[in-house]
Design a protein around this motif. Structure first.
Motif, PDB file in Angstrom:
ATOM      1  N   SER A 570      68.692 -90.602 -54.304  1.00 27.58           N
ATOM      2  CA  SER A 570      70.145 -90.471 -54.363  1.00 27.58           C
ATOM      3  C   SER A 570      70.475 -89.243 -55.201  1.00 27.58           C
ATOM      4  CB  SER A 570      70.760 -91.717 -54.997  1.00 27.58           C
ATOM      5  OG  SER A 570      70.459 -91.762 -56.392  1.00 27.58           O
ATOM      6  N   ASP A 571      71.725 -88.872 -55.270  1.00 27.40           N
ATOM      7  CA  ASP A 571      72.118 -87.823 -56.201  1.00 27.40           C
ATOM      8  C   ASP A 571      71.863 -88.319 -57.632  1.00 27.40           C
ATOM      9  OD1 ASP A 571      72.880 -86.354 -54.051  1.00 27.40           O
ATOM     10  OD2 ASP A 571      75.031 -86.682 -54.303  1.00 27.40           O
ATOM     11  N   ILE A 572      71.411 -87.410 -58.473  1.00 27.57           N
ATOM     12  CA  ILE A 572      71.029 -87.778 -59.838  1.00 27.57           C
ATOM     13  C   ILE A 572      71.995 -87.134 -60.829  1.00 27.57           C
ATOM     14  CG2 ILE A 572      69.229 -87.594 -61.600  1.00 27.57           C
ATOM     15  CD1 ILE A 572      67.186 -87.574 -59.343  1.00 27.57           C
ATOM     16  N   ARG A 573      72.409 -87.914 -61.793  1.00 30.72           N
ATOM     17  CA  ARG A 573      73.285 -87.417 -62.854  1.00 30.72           C
ATOM     18  C   ARG A 573      72.562 -87.585 -64.185  1.00 30.72           C
ATOM     19  NH1 ARG A 573      79.664 -89.168 -63.517  1.00 30.72           N
ATOM     20  NH2 ARG A 573      80.128 -87.920 -65.396  1.00 30.72           N
ATOM     21  N   SER A 574      72.646 -86.593 -65.040  1.00 26.11           N
ATOM     22  CA  SER A 574      71.935 -86.627 -66.320  1.00 26.11           C
ATOM     23  C   SER A 574      72.748 -85.901 -67.383  1.00 26.11           C
ATOM     24  CB  SER A 574      70.549 -85.977 -66.182  1.00 26.11           C
ATOM     25  OG  SER A 574      70.663 -84.651 -65.717  1.00 26.11           O
ATOM     26  N   ASN A 575      72.377 -86.110 -68.645  1.00 31.67           N
ATOM     27  CA  ASN A 575      73.066 -85.405 -69.725  1.00 31.67           C
ATOM     28  C   ASN A 575      72.153 -85.258 -70.930  1.00 31.67           C
ATOM     29  OD1 ASN A 575      73.092 -87.837 -71.141  1.00 31.67           O
ATOM     30  ND2 ASN A 575      75.218 -88.304 -70.706  1.00 31.67           N
ATOM     31  N   ALA A 576      72.602 -84.459 -71.877  1.00 27.03           N
ATOM     32  CA  ALA A 576      71.921 -84.250 -73.155  1.00 27.03           C
ATOM     33  C   ALA A 576      72.962 -83.775 -74.157  1.00 27.03           C
ATOM     34  CB  ALA A 576      70.804 -83.220 -73.020  1.00 27.03           C
ATOM     35  N   PHE A 577      72.796 -84.145 -75.433  1.00 23.65           N
ATOM     36  CA  PHE A 577      73.748 -83.672 -76.442  1.00 23.65           C
ATOM     37  C   PHE A 577      73.087 -83.652 -77.807  1.00 23.65           C
ATOM     38  CE2 PHE A 577      74.411 -88.282 -76.418  1.00 23.65           C
ATOM     39  CZ  PHE A 577      74.355 -88.583 -77.772  1.00 23.65           C
ATOM     40  N   GLY A 578      73.711 -82.931 -78.733  1.00 20.11           N
ATOM     41  CA  GLY A 578      73.214 -82.864 -80.093  1.00 20.11           C
ATOM     42  C   GLY A 578      74.260 -82.317 -81.038  1.00 20.11           C
ATOM     43  N   VAL A 579      74.210 -82.764 -82.283  1.00 20.83           N
ATOM     44  CA  VAL A 579      75.066 -82.232 -83.343  1.00 20.83           C
ATOM     45  C   VAL A 579      74.181 -81.986 -84.556  1.00 20.83           C
ATOM     46  CG1 VAL A 579      77.197 -83.319 -82.558  1.00 20.83           C
ATOM     47  CG2 VAL A 579      75.675 -84.572 -84.097  1.00 20.83           C
ATOM     48  N   GLY A 580      74.524 -80.964 -85.324  1.00 15.88           N
ATOM     49  CA  GLY A 580      73.687 -80.643 -86.470  1.00 15.88           C
ATOM     50  C   GLY A 580      74.428 -79.884 -87.547  1.00 15.88           C
ATOM     51  N   LEU A 581      73.782 -79.764 -88.676  1.00 18.30           N
ATOM     52  CA  LEU A 581      74.327 -79.026 -89.811  1.00 18.30           C
ATOM     53  C   LEU A 581      73.253 -78.074 -90.312  1.00 18.30           C
ATOM     54  CD1 LEU A 581      76.480 -78.577 -92.055  1.00 18.30           C
ATOM     55  CD2 LEU A 581      75.343 -80.416 -93.340  1.00 18.30           C
ATOM     56  N   ILE A 582      73.603 -76.793 -90.429  1.00 20.19           N
ATOM     57  CA  ILE A 582      72.701 -75.761 -90.923  1.00 20.19           C
ATOM     58  C   ILE A 582      73.244 -75.244 -92.255  1.00 20.19           C
ATOM     59  CG2 ILE A 582      71.549 -73.590 -90.433  1.00 20.19           C
ATOM     60  CD1 ILE A 582      70.885 -75.796 -88.471  1.00 20.19           C
ATOM     61  N   ILE A 583      72.374 -75.173 -93.265  1.00 16.96           N
ATOM     62  CA  ILE A 583      72.788 -74.668 -94.573  1.00 16.96           C
ATOM     63  C   ILE A 583      71.886 -73.498 -94.936  1.00 16.96           C
ATOM     64  CG2 ILE A 583      73.150 -75.213 -97.003  1.00 16.96           C
ATOM     65  CD1 ILE A 583      73.378 -78.142 -96.217  1.00 16.96           C
ATOM     66  N   ASP A 584      72.482 -72.320 -95.107  1.00 18.73           N
ATOM     67  CA  ASP A 584      71.735 -71.139 -95.517  1.00 18.73           C
ATOM     68  C   ASP A 584      71.718 -71.032 -97.042  1.00 18.73           C
ATOM     69  OD1 ASP A 584      70.970 -70.131 -93.031  1.00 18.73           O
ATOM     70  OD2 ASP A 584      72.977 -69.316 -92.702  1.00 18.73           O
ATOM     71  N   GLU A 585      70.544 -70.669 -97.552  1.00 20.00           N
ATOM     72  CA  GLU A 585      70.349 -70.420 -98.980  1.00 20.00           C
ATOM     73  C   GLU A 585      70.885 -71.560 -99.843  1.00 20.00           C
ATOM     74  OE1 GLU A 585      72.004 -66.597 -99.775  1.00 20.00           O
ATOM     75  OE2 GLU A 585      70.556 -65.556 -98.499  1.00 20.00           O
ATOM     76  N   PRO A 586      70.449 -72.802 -99.568  1.00 23.17           N
ATOM     77  CA  PRO A 586      70.954 -73.932-100.362  1.00 23.17           C
ATOM     78  C   PRO A 586      70.523 -73.885-101.815  1.00 23.17           C
ATOM     79  CG  PRO A 586      69.140 -74.625 -98.956  1.00 23.17           C
ATOM     80  CD  PRO A 586      69.486 -73.227 -98.554  1.00 23.17           C
ATOM     81  N   PHE A 587      69.354 -73.319-102.086  1.00 24.93           N
ATOM     82  CA  PHE A 587      68.861 -73.267-103.455  1.00 24.93           C
ATOM     83  C   PHE A 587      68.526 -71.854-103.898  1.00 24.93           C
ATOM     84  CE2 PHE A 587      67.595 -77.484-101.821  1.00 24.93           C
ATOM     85  CZ  PHE A 587      68.391 -78.270-102.647  1.00 24.93           C
ATOM     86  N   SER A 588      68.045 -71.032-102.972  1.00 23.87           N
ATOM     87  CA  SER A 588      67.696 -69.663-103.331  1.00 23.87           C
ATOM     88  C   SER A 588      67.791 -68.786-102.096  1.00 23.87           C
ATOM     89  CB  SER A 588      66.277 -69.608-103.925  1.00 23.87           C
ATOM     90  OG  SER A 588      65.327 -70.054-102.972  1.00 23.87           O
ATOM     91  N   LYS A 589      67.654 -67.510-102.300  1.00 25.26           N
ATOM     92  CA  LYS A 589      67.768 -66.553-101.221  1.00 25.26           C
ATOM     93  C   LYS A 589      66.648 -66.771-100.202  1.00 25.26           C
ATOM     94  CE  LYS A 589      68.592 -61.637-100.479  1.00 25.26           C
ATOM     95  NZ  LYS A 589      68.642 -60.290-101.118  1.00 25.26           N
ATOM     96  N   HIS A 590      66.990 -66.630 -98.937  1.00 25.76           N
ATOM     97  CA  HIS A 590      66.079 -66.771 -97.795  1.00 25.76           C
ATOM     98  C   HIS A 590      65.720 -68.216 -97.476  1.00 25.76           C
ATOM     99  CE1 HIS A 590      65.762 -62.488 -97.900  1.00 25.76           C
ATOM    100  NE2 HIS A 590      65.103 -62.469 -99.068  1.00 25.76           N
TER     101      HIS A 590
END
Length: 684
Positions: A570-590
């Motif tokens: 039959s015809d196929i239906r599908s999905n995918a999803f994601g959520v996230g949090l990115i933190i740069d230099e939380p404690f030190s450079k790089h």
């Protein structure tokens, strides 16, 4: 349950069982021998037509038990076999003419498949060749002269066109019987078998009693596979013999010890009988042929009532039953990403600028890396596909900015998905993220392998709007046979200084596979066509922290393949999803940290007819069970992951990662899984 990639040989040995039709064939063995006194163990086993060629009458009895013993060995070793008894002499009498008459009589009977000759007289080559021309299997003793070469009828076996076997004898310790003639110059036609009788009805030793052991093995092979030719039966017995003495074929034991279990075991490449008749088509189960997309595999394994009893055929088209649930392997994004990470740690990379001015710049990046299944990957992800080959692959990226409003990037064997979606928007603001589920945040339907060519062209119409065009051609025939073409259009809108949103529309054409499963296997398709739509966005909470999110949905039409177990999609239906949090230099450079929640590609709607072969008759017709499988799995995978990447020194990076999967591969029967790893990279 999880899908583990087992050694094919081990799995077959554990789960492969012989399959026959409702009835077992009754091959007839002509016993050419000395006297045949009646014995209760042969009641009902002797066919009409047994004959005394010595006295020219139907009385085959004699004071000597030689023929009765050989008959009992065949009768006990092959319970379904019928016997003809041809008396051609006594201990002191017999002639070539009488032996020829018996051989020719056996050759003339259509029901006789095997001739066992354990008497002392020698037939003529002409009579034996006549039997061979009629397709009869001729099995004879090697002789009891302690000679280095067989004697008697055995010397004619090389002239029988592959239809003869010479039997030497071994004692109870499995070593050559002292009186047995050795294989000598006829070693390629020679096997050994037990040459002792254990009181049937008297205890004797000699090669006369080894020959009927081999004849019983031939009869057992024909009982379950009567369609085999005589030459095939001989080949199976010789090739399946257990090696004794010097390695390989030798001058004492020849090919080795004739063994019933080995002879009945599957030989050569095993395939699933996907045609209507044996020999009418099949699909290999070797290599990566049973590597399926997780979105498909879980539904087949958990919902099918028949797949654990699948009919398979060996190279002789003999029938066996195999539990495919123990061999099906999923191709997970986790294992692919792990392999990529560890391969890149061993890579050599060179960046070459080849054009630069005030408003333009162009660079080429060439990487060489070892493409092997690293032991570290196996430990971290035991479900990953194991490839024994160890080639060196090359990755090439060419990127540039022709003018202020456009840019391009083309690649060979590079990750094409990362150029789109939330991660692409984020890359302009921060360093590269390191989620194993990165495909979920970018373009899940933009091909299922990095192998091949891909590219992206960007047009920035204004500071707030950009348009991207992407193409990807996948060519991964070495491992999975993947071939696909993908196109993607993405529009990115900068809503304000903090947030962006992207809309995607794409098409994926897969040749031979569905969602990245292997092509050419029992579950492959002719082609599949997926239209996809996606939306992604980023939102900067502050100068260091950014929220990302992506949702994709696909609509797939599948064209079935003739020699496949899957039909009527039959015809196929599908999905995918994601959520996230990115933190740069939380404690030190790089430094960089990230946390994400995602659902990998999952079929939400669709069905397929699974036609599982379960048996065959002696005419080669294959019978199947058909069932409708709902491709939407009963479970839903949710993945939580977090990483932290930091720099110890200028040339030393440390990366730590943890991932937790609830109902991995959307399988509600599977236990939860965790992946933890750490890498240390230093540039010398």
């Amino acid at each position: 349950m999880m899908f583990r990639k087992s050694s094919l040989a081990i799995s077959l040995a554990l789960t492969l069982t012989t399959v026959t039709s409702q009835t077992v064939a009754a091959p007839t063995v002509a016993m050419i021998d000395l006297g045949f006194p009646a014995d209760p163990g042969l009641n009902g086993r002797i066919l009409p037509g047994s004959f005394n060629f010595l006295d020219n009458n139907a009385d085959v009895s004699d004071a000597d038990n030689h023929g009765t013993i050989t008959s009992l060995i065949v009768a006990n070793g092959a319970p379904s076999a019928d016997l003809l008894q041809y008396k051609v002499g006594t201990v002191v009498t017999g002639s070539q003419a009488i032996s020829d008459a018996a051989v020719l009589a056996a050759a003339a009977r259509s029901d006789v498949r095997i001739i066992n000759k354990s008497d002392g007289a020698v037939a003529s080559l002409g009579a034996l060749q006549a039997a061979a021309s009629a397709g009869k299997i001729f099995i004879t003793k090697s002789g009891n002269d302690s000679a280095s070469n067989p004697t008697g009828d055995a010397v004619f076996v090389p002239s029988l066109g592959g239809l003869g076997i010479i039997a030497g004898a071994v004692n109870r310790n499995g070593t050559i019987l002292s009186i047995s003639n050795r294989a000598g110059s006829l070693a390629q036609f020679f096997v050994v078998a037990p040459g002792y009788t254990n009181g049937l009805p008297t205890s004797r030793e000699g090669t006369s009693f080894a020959a009927p052991v081999v004849s019983s093995i031939a009869a057992q092979i024909l009982a379950v596979s009567p369609f085999l030719t005589g030459a095939q039966v001989v080949e199976i017995i010789l090739n399946s013999a257990i090696d004794l003495g010097d390695p390989g074929t030798d001058g004492i034991y020849g090919r080795g010890l004739a063994d019933l279990a080995s002879a009945l075991a599957a030989t050569g490449q095993v395939s699933i009988g996907t045609g209507s008749t044996a020999g009418g088509g099949g699909s290999s189960i070797a290599g990566g042929a049973l590597v399926l997309a997780a979105a498909v595999a879980v539904a087949l394994v958990t919902k099918s009532k028949n797949i654990d009893k699948t009919l398979v055929l060996d190279e002789y088209q003999r029938s066996y039953q195999l539990d495919l649930t123990k061999l099906i392997t999923t191709r997970s994004d986790t294992s692919e990403k792990l392999r990529s990470i560890f391969s890149q740690l061993k890579s050599n990379t060179r960046v070459v600028p080849f054009g630069k001015s005030a408003n333009t710049s162009s660079y080429a990046v060439l990487s060489a890396f070892e493409n092997r299944h690293d032991r570290a990957v196996e430990l971290l992800d035991p479900f990953s596909y194991q490839d024994d080959r160890n080639p060196t692959d090359y990755a090439l990226s060419i990127f540039g900015k022709p003018n202020a409003n456009s840019s391009y990037e083309f690649g060979l064997n590079t990750n094409s998905q990362r150029r789109f979606g939330a991660l692409a928007s984020l890359s302009a603001q921060t360093t590269t993220t390191s989620f194993l589920t990165s495909k979920t945040f970018s373009a899940p339907y933009f091909g299922f392998s990095d192998a091949g060519f891909s590219g992206k062209i960007n047009f920035n119409e204004s500071q707030r709007f950009g348009l991207s065009l992407g193409l990807a051609n996948t060519d991964e025939r070495r491992d999975f046979g993947l071939q696909s073409n993908a196109a993607l259009v993405e529009g990115t809108f900068k809503l304000n200084n903090r947030s962006t949103i992207s809309l995607q529309g794409g098409q994926l054409l897969e040749s031979g596979s569905l969602f990245g499963g292997s092509s050419g296997g029992a579950f492959s398709v002719n082609n599949s066509n997926t239209l996809s739509f996606g939306i992604s966005g980023t939102y900067k909470l502050n100068n260091a922290a950014t929220l990302i999110g992506h949702y994709s949905e696909g609509y797939t039409k599948v064209n079935q393949r003739e020699n496949s177990l899957l039909h009527n999609f039959s015809d196929i239906r599908s999905n995918a999803f994601g959520v996230g949090l990115i933190i740069d230099e939380p404690f030190s450079k790089h430094d960089q940290a990230g946390i994400a929640f995602s659902q990998p590609l999952r079929i939400t709607q669709g069905s397929v007819s699974l036609d599982t072969p379960f048996g065959r008759d002696f005419d080669g017709n294959i019978y199947t069970n058909s069932e409708i499988i709902d491709l939407a799995p009963d479970g839903t995978e949710h993945t939580f992951e977090a990483y932290y990447r930091f720099n110890i020194k200028k040339k030393t990076d440390v990366f730590t990662y943890i991932m937790y999967q609830h109902q991995p591969e959307n399988n509600n029967r599977a236990g939860n899984a965790a992946t933890v790893y750490m890498t240390l990279k230093h540039q010398f």
